[in-house]
Scaffold this active site. Structure first.
Site, PDB file in Angstrom:
ATOM      1  N   GLU A 106       0.826  -1.204   0.000  1.00 34.21           N
ATOM      2  CA  GLU A 106       0.000   0.000   0.000  1.00 34.21           C
ATOM      3  C   GLU A 106       0.865   1.262   0.000  1.00 34.21           C
ATOM      4  O   GLU A 106       0.724   2.141   0.848  1.00 34.21           O
ATOM      5  CB  GLU A 106      -0.984  -0.009   1.178  1.00 34.21           C
ATOM      6  CG  GLU A 106      -2.234   0.779   0.880  1.00 34.21           C
ATOM      7  CD  GLU A 106      -3.332   0.628   1.929  1.00 34.21           C
ATOM      8  OE1 GLU A 106      -4.372   1.285   1.760  1.00 34.21           O
ATOM      9  OE2 GLU A 106      -3.159  -0.128   2.898  1.00 34.21           O
ATOM     10  N   TYR A 184      -0.275  -7.431  -1.824  1.00 35.68           N
ATOM     11  CA  TYR A 184      -1.314  -6.689  -1.113  1.00 35.68           C
ATOM     12  C   TYR A 184      -2.650  -7.176  -1.668  1.00 35.68           C
ATOM     13  O   TYR A 184      -3.097  -6.748  -2.734  1.00 35.68           O
ATOM     14  CB  TYR A 184      -1.116  -5.186  -1.327  1.00 35.68           C
ATOM     15  CG  TYR A 184      -2.195  -4.312  -0.737  1.00 35.68           C
ATOM     16  CD1 TYR A 184      -2.703  -4.557   0.527  1.00 35.68           C
ATOM     17  CD2 TYR A 184      -2.695  -3.232  -1.448  1.00 35.68           C
ATOM     18  CE1 TYR A 184      -3.691  -3.758   1.073  1.00 35.68           C
ATOM     19  CE2 TYR A 184      -3.683  -2.410  -0.909  1.00 35.68           C
ATOM     20  CZ  TYR A 184      -4.173  -2.682   0.345  1.00 35.68           C
ATOM     21  OH  TYR A 184      -5.161  -1.888   0.885  1.00 35.68           O
ATOM     22  N   ASP A 224       0.036  -7.943   3.366  1.00 40.13           N
ATOM     23  CA  ASP A 224      -1.294  -7.735   3.927  1.00 40.13           C
ATOM     24  C   ASP A 224      -2.249  -8.602   3.117  1.00 40.13           C
ATOM     25  O   ASP A 224      -2.617  -8.251   1.996  1.00 40.13           O
ATOM     26  CB  ASP A 224      -1.658  -6.252   3.822  1.00 40.13           C
ATOM     27  CG  ASP A 224      -3.070  -5.952   4.310  1.00 40.13           C
ATOM     28  OD1 ASP A 224      -3.784  -6.901   4.704  1.00 40.13           O
ATOM     29  OD2 ASP A 224      -3.456  -4.767   4.286  1.00 40.13           O
ATOM     30  N   ASN A 226      -5.276  -9.369   3.975  1.00 40.67           N
ATOM     31  CA  ASN A 226      -6.652  -8.896   4.185  1.00 40.67           C
ATOM     32  C   ASN A 226      -7.598 -10.010   4.625  1.00 40.67           C
ATOM     33  O   ASN A 226      -8.728 -10.130   4.136  1.00 40.67           O
ATOM     34  CB  ASN A 226      -7.170  -8.200   2.922  1.00 40.67           C
ATOM     35  CG  ASN A 226      -7.014  -6.687   3.028  1.00 40.67           C
ATOM     36  OD1 ASN A 226      -7.313  -6.092   4.059  1.00 40.67           O
ATOM     37  ND2 ASN A 226      -6.537  -6.060   1.960  1.00 40.67           N
ATOM     38  N   ASP A 320      -1.071   2.314  10.147  1.00 42.91           N
ATOM     39  CA  ASP A 320      -2.109   1.581  10.864  1.00 42.91           C
ATOM     40  C   ASP A 320      -1.797   0.083  10.923  1.00 42.91           C
ATOM     41  O   ASP A 320      -2.481  -0.673  11.618  1.00 42.91           O
ATOM     42  CB  ASP A 320      -3.495   1.836  10.254  1.00 42.91           C
ATOM     43  CG  ASP A 320      -3.569   1.563   8.770  1.00 42.91           C
ATOM     44  OD1 ASP A 320      -2.537   1.218   8.153  1.00 42.91           O
ATOM     45  OD2 ASP A 320      -4.679   1.705   8.190  1.00 42.91           O
TER      46      ASP A 320
END
Length: 334
Positions: A106, A184, A224, A226, A320
């Site tokens: 990201e 990602y 990530d 997700n 984050d």
């Protein structure tokens, strides 16, 4: 379409090593590309695959050999590369942790701004850089990067499947002993608007990519992804069943991946440890440790004996998400 460059250089001087820059063997030509005729200049032979209307990046390759062991691979969703660079969060992490390979998710920067702002120059020179970006007309979205102290044997940007290759989500590097895939994974989206695409299209095709690599050598997936796989992997599982990242469909796809012989390295090392890698930045979630474990190092079971440790660096701030780190003992190769 994707950004590729294949450059073959053959140096006739026996005192110098041969250098080759190429696509991953077997990779298809990117759509929206055109071939440029081979040029001979003295002792230099060059073949270039040029994309139409997108400037080409020159990526370095080598023998993919690590002359040290163990090595450390880090992965971090930075949620906007320029912000963590402006605050020196990323530079401080690199200096403190000294990863041999650093994968960034990201990055949220398109190629035009990356070039204009000289982003490449903001990293230590010891790292070879490999980038993929979201493609126009999208801007400031997704994006993946790998920084590596050793030049890989080959690289592949994206999956070579047009519907998946517009957002800058995947880079694959080939080393002597393993493939590394930085990814990602698409989010199912607010209101689960992309859940069907994520679980019925992306997950299926991405698994085929991993299986193809696995048939040749050990494959390591990081990034990530997700998804929070089990109740232990997020703060409020019962209240999250209809949220992206914890739907039944996403977790079933992840379970299928593991059932097919891939291992979640953190959970293998720490089966009962509660630790998260993501916290909602709009609330006090990090202060209260109300998080999700969305970031993973996955390895096929045949290569797991190389895994020395797999940790979550929740002490590192700047995004984050926090970084995750995998330590590999290459002397325990398959």
């Amino acid at each position: 379409s994707d950004v590729y460059k294949r450059q073959e250089q053959v140096d006739q001087n026996p005192e110098k090593k041969e250098t080759k820059t190429k696509q991953k063997p077997g990779a298809k030509e990117a759509q929206g590309t055109k071939k440029v005729k081979t040029k001979d200049s003295g002792n230099m032979k060059q073949t270039t695959l040029m994309p139409i209307s997108v400037s080409t990046l020159k990526y370095q390759v080598g023998d993919g050999r690590w002359l040290k062991s163990p090595i450390k691979i880090s992965s971090w969703n930075v949620n906007g590369l320029r912000a963590v660079l402006d605050r020196n969060d990323l530079q401080n992490y690199i200096e403190q942790s000294q990863p041999d390979i650093l994968c960034l998710n990201e990055t949220k920067i398109d190629q035009a701004k990356w070039e204009k702002e000289g982003i490449q120059s903001k990293f230590p020179a010891e790292y070879n850089q490999y980038w993929t970006f979201c493609k126009p007309p999208q801007s400031g979205y997704s994006g993946v990067c790998i920084l590596s102290k050793v030049k890989p044997i080959s690289y592949q940007l994206e999956l070579n499947i047009e519907k998946h290759d517009l957002e800058g989500r995947t880079i694959t590097l080939e080393y002597e002993l393993f493939y590394l895939v930085a990814c990602y994974v698409p989010n199912a989206g607010q209101g689960l608007t992309r859940l069907k695409y994520r679980t019925e299209e992306w997950d299926i095709d991405f698994k085929k990519h991993l299986d193809d690599l696995r048939s040749k050598k050990t494959v390591i997936l990081c990034g990530d992804l997700n998804v929070s796989h089990k109740e232990i992997d997020l703060y409020n599982p019962k209240g999250s069943l209809k949220l992206a990242g914890y739907t039944v469909q996403e977790r079933q796809q992840f379970t299928q991946l593991l059932d097919d012989g891939y291992l979640d390295t953190f959970r293998q090392k720490y089966p009962e440890k509660v630790q998260y890698s993501y916290w909602n930045a709009r609330t006090k979630a990090r202060e209260e440790n109300k998080g999700w474990r969305l970031d993973y190092f996955i390895i096929n079971q045949e290569g797991y004996n190389m895994v020395e440790d797999s940790i979550i660096r929740d002490d590192v701030r700047g995004s984050d998400h926090c970084p995750i780190e995998l330590t590999l003992d290459l002397n325990k190769k398959v």
